[in-house]
Design a protein around this motif. Structure first.
Motif: not given
Length: 252
Positions: A17-33
């Motif tokens: 399970v990868a944790n995304f807890c900083d805004p750049p990771a799940w902000g406008e550009y959706q880096m997590y995809d």
């Protein structure tokens, strides 16, 4: 990550399970995809308490959107951090952390998402907030636990679906509290973490001098090996039970 090669992963590694807890990771550009397109990778999304000042309607919207991803299995990290040298701990900042924590608990419950909790030096405050706001049977992963065994046991007794996360910190010579927790926590309430890129297990260095300089999910087995040593049980006993715990906690 590019610094981790396939040879670094044990053959029985089945995912993380990868944790995304900083805004750049799940902000406008959706880096997590891109990351969540990988087989065997799931996600948890939250606002780390270090970033509590950033809590806003936009942050709220972006997190709700990220948590609608079909491979999102939890909301977090979220919580409180009073650790000296890690974050500002003025009364105003602590109140901001609590406000962001409470708001995220509300949304996680509405979306029926398990919690991933970060509480460094703030274990009892986080516990009191969760007791007041969360059902006793809610699923909770207490990430990178570094508090006392007495506090851990109080939380485990209150929340029967809480799991204690142990990282490479358990291999550090100064981490006596963490080793006590690793020895005493019921095996069926334990999770193994990398906290990548931090907390690289010190025993990984002893085995492979060419291993990456930073922690990665591939190193979870070294955390498990230390736990097995502390508890005087077989490594397979730890790995098999923790795999069951992951399924119970995250449904994967």
């Amino acid at each position: 990550a590019s610094y981790v090669e396939s040879k670094d992963f044990p053959k029985n590694f089945s995912g993380c399970v990868a944790n995304f807890c900083d805004p750049p990771a799940w902000g406008e550009y959706q880096m997590y995809d891109d990351i969540l397109r990988e087989d065997g990778v799931w996600g948890a999304f939250g606002l780390h308490p270090h970033n509590a000042k950033m809590w806003s309607p936009e942050i709220e919207r972006n997190l709700i959107r990220a948590c609608s991803h079909p491979k999102c299995v939890a909301w977090g990290e979220m919580g409180l951090d009073y650790g000296k040298g890690y974050t500002e701990t003025s009364p105003d900042v602590i109140e901001m952390q609590k406000d962001a924590f409470l708001a995220q608990i509300k949304h996680a419950l509405k979306l029926n998402k398990p919690f991933v909790i970060h509480a460094r030096g703030a274990e009892m405050d986080a516990f009191e907030i969760m007791k007041a706001k969360a059902p006793k049977d809610h699923k909770i992963h207490f990430h990178c636990y570094s508090g006392s065994w007495n506090t851990a046991w109080k939380m485990l007794e209150h929340f029967p679906n809480m799991y204690i996360g142990v990282t490479g910190l358990v291999t550090f010579g100064t981490a006596s509290d963490v080793r006590e927790v690793a020895r005493k926590v019921p095996l069926e309430r334990l999770l193994i973490e990398s906290d990548a890129p931090y907390m690289k297990p010190s025993n990984a260095n002893l085995v492979d001098q060419d291993s990456p300089r930073s922690a990665s999910p591939a190193m979870g087995v070294w955390v498990a090996a230390k736990i097995a040593e502390i508890r005087r049980i077989e490594l397979d006993d730890v790995l098999i039970q923790v795999r069951k715990n992951v399924t119970n906690m995250y449904g994967i």
